[in-house]
Design a protein around this motif. Structure first.
Motif, PDB file in Angstrom:
ATOM      1  N   ALA A   9       0.819  -1.224   0.000  1.00 18.35           N
ATOM      2  CA  ALA A   9       0.000   0.000   0.000  1.00 18.35           C
ATOM      3  C   ALA A   9       0.848   1.268   0.000  1.00 18.35           C
ATOM      4  O   ALA A   9       0.322   2.359  -0.279  1.00 18.35           O
ATOM      5  CB  ALA A   9      -0.936   0.005   1.204  1.00 18.35           C
ATOM      6  N   TYR A  10       2.139   1.160   0.314  1.00 18.26           N
ATOM      7  CA  TYR A  10       3.002   2.344   0.287  1.00 18.26           C
ATOM      8  C   TYR A  10       2.978   3.002  -1.097  1.00 18.26           C
ATOM      9  O   TYR A  10       3.037   4.221  -1.208  1.00 18.26           O
ATOM     10  CB  TYR A  10       4.450   1.972   0.635  1.00 18.26           C
ATOM     11  CG  TYR A  10       4.720   1.670   2.090  1.00 18.26           C
ATOM     12  CD1 TYR A  10       3.719   1.669   3.051  1.00 18.26           C
ATOM     13  CD2 TYR A  10       6.023   1.373   2.516  1.00 18.26           C
ATOM     14  CE1 TYR A  10       3.989   1.386   4.378  1.00 18.26           C
ATOM     15  CE2 TYR A  10       6.306   1.092   3.844  1.00 18.26           C
ATOM     16  CZ  TYR A  10       5.294   1.093   4.775  1.00 18.26           C
ATOM     17  OH  TYR A  10       5.574   0.810   6.084  1.00 18.26           O
ATOM     18  N   HIS A  12       0.978   4.122  -3.548  1.00 20.62           N
ATOM     19  CA  HIS A  12      -0.439   4.469  -3.726  1.00 20.62           C
ATOM     20  C   HIS A  12      -0.646   5.136  -5.086  1.00 20.62           C
ATOM     21  O   HIS A  12       0.154   5.995  -5.476  1.00 20.62           O
ATOM     22  CB  HIS A  12      -0.862   5.417  -2.603  1.00 20.62           C
ATOM     23  CG  HIS A  12      -2.269   5.874  -2.684  1.00 20.62           C
ATOM     24  ND1 HIS A  12      -3.338   5.056  -2.390  1.00 20.62           N
ATOM     25  CD2 HIS A  12      -2.804   7.089  -3.048  1.00 20.62           C
ATOM     26  CE1 HIS A  12      -4.460   5.723  -2.543  1.00 20.62           C
ATOM     27  NE2 HIS A  12      -4.164   6.955  -2.944  1.00 20.62           N
ATOM     28  N   GLU A  86      -8.381   4.258   0.545  1.00 21.27           N
ATOM     29  CA  GLU A  86      -7.096   3.572   0.320  1.00 21.27           C
ATOM     30  C   GLU A  86      -5.933   4.424   0.815  1.00 21.27           C
ATOM     31  O   GLU A  86      -4.954   3.903   1.368  1.00 21.27           O
ATOM     32  CB  GLU A  86      -6.920   3.250  -1.167  1.00 21.27           C
ATOM     33  CG  GLU A  86      -7.849   2.179  -1.704  1.00 21.27           C
ATOM     34  CD  GLU A  86      -9.276   2.683  -1.926  1.00 21.27           C
ATOM     35  OE1 GLU A  86     -10.194   1.834  -2.017  1.00 21.27           O
ATOM     36  OE2 GLU A  86      -9.484   3.922  -1.989  1.00 21.27           O
ATOM     37  N   ARG A  90      -3.297   3.482   3.737  1.00 21.91           N
ATOM     38  CA  ARG A  90      -1.844   3.610   3.528  1.00 21.91           C
ATOM     39  C   ARG A  90      -1.187   4.352   4.692  1.00 21.91           C
ATOM     40  O   ARG A  90      -0.160   3.917   5.223  1.00 21.91           O
ATOM     41  CB  ARG A  90      -1.583   4.359   2.219  1.00 21.91           C
ATOM     42  CG  ARG A  90      -0.116   4.718   1.978  1.00 21.91           C
ATOM     43  CD  ARG A  90       0.034   5.610   0.745  1.00 21.91           C
ATOM     44  NE  ARG A  90       1.431   5.830   0.418  1.00 21.91           N
ATOM     45  CZ  ARG A  90       2.141   6.874   0.813  1.00 21.91           C
ATOM     46  NH1 ARG A  90       1.563   7.818   1.569  1.00 21.91           N
ATOM     47  NH2 ARG A  90       3.410   7.003   0.471  1.00 21.91           N
TER      48      ARG A  90
END
Length: 300
Positions: A9-10, A12, A86, A90
């Motif tokens: 998720a880093y 994005h 999202e 993150r």
């Protein structure tokens, strides 16, 4: 073992042409594994931060507005990102990543987060690509659990750690040191415990001399039992958003100095990456990867 927080998720999704180089997070992890500096076992996947740990440092109304995606358009613009669920997820895993890295630092001497360094976030608002402040969250966590008594924040991003300075204001257990470009963002700078504002075009030799002189003094006077290092690579001469003029070798020497002095003085060190906006992604990745290479070389 070198423990490094990393989560898919880093990276994005952002619109094409966005100034923030999200791709760097995946590329740093891939490069470090490819070259053999680390293996997959060095990477750990953080969970989301708990409400308890988040609310220890950040304002409850602000946290609620993020969770319900109800920031105003002006508040959203200030962060530099489009607000989505999202994105909030993150941020939550990045925050936990730095807390986890700090816990690993207690055991192994150093812990790292491939993301983080979100030093522009304030208690009740975000700005400058930062929604929550991972450095303050992790510092407050260590203090609350009595894992540390005196923390030193060493912020060497080209931009002043304004949010960090303001959130630590009045807390004698967290000493904030920011060495940054005098004419860089933010226009309004907060007051860190120690600010060193460098003139445009500062090069390797002058930068390293000033850093060593001050860092040695702070170790002696602050007597920290934990150090948080914001290792932004936007100090490079190639950076689009910075006005300093360090070479890649100079940036590496900066990191080596911080890591070496922490290790020599047996002070646990937590590292989060901060910014980097060079035109070439290679300049960004290589400068960031040097921080991890040095940690592996000096500590393990």
């Amino acid at each position: 073992m070198l423990n490094i927080a990393f989560h898919p998720a880093y990276n994005h999704p952002v619109p094409e042409g966005h100034r923030f180089p999200m791709l760097k997070y995946d590329l740093i992890a891939e490069q470090l594994v490819y070259e053999g500096t680390i293996t997959e076992s060095n990477l750990f996947t953080p969970a989301e931060i708990s409400s308890e740990d988040l609310l220890r440092s950040h304002d409850a109304v602000y946290v609620h507005k993020l969770n319900t995606l109800s920031l105003s358009p002006a508040e959203i613009r200030k962060t530099g990102f489009t607000l989505t669920g999202e994105l909030v997820y993150r941020e939550n895993v990045i925050m936990q990543g730095t807390i986890d890295a700090a816990i690993h630092a207690l055991k192994y001497g150093v812990g790292m987060n491939i993301a983080g360094g979100t030093h522009h976030a304030y208690k009740a608002h975000g700005e400058g690509f930062c929604l929550y402040n991972d450095i303050i969250l992790a510092a407050d966590y260590l203090l609350a659990h009595k894992f540390a008594k005196q923390i030193l924040v060493v912020d060497l991003d080209v931009h002043q750690g304004n949010g960090t300075a303001k959130m630590a204001e009045g807390n004698a257990a967290v000493f904030t040191f920011s060495m940054h470009g005098a004419t860089n963002y933010p226009a309004h700078k907060e007051r860190s415990d120690l600010d060193i504002a460098l003139p445009d075009g500062t090069t390797d030799a002058a930068y390293l001399h000033i850093l060593e002189e001050n860092f040695l003094r702070l170790i002696d006077t602050v007597k920290p039992d934990h150090i948080f290092f914001q290792s932004g690579v936007d100090v490079l001469a190639t950076d689009k958003l910075g006005k300093l003029a360090l070479s890649r070798a100079g940036c590496k020497a900066r990191d080596k100095m911080v890591l070496r002095l922490c290790k020599q003085n047996k002070i646990p060190l937590t590292i989060s990456l901060g910014g980097g906006y060079s035109e070439s992604i290679i300049d960004i990745i290589e400068a960031h990867c040097n921080t991890f290479r040095l940690a592996q070389e000096l500590y393990f």
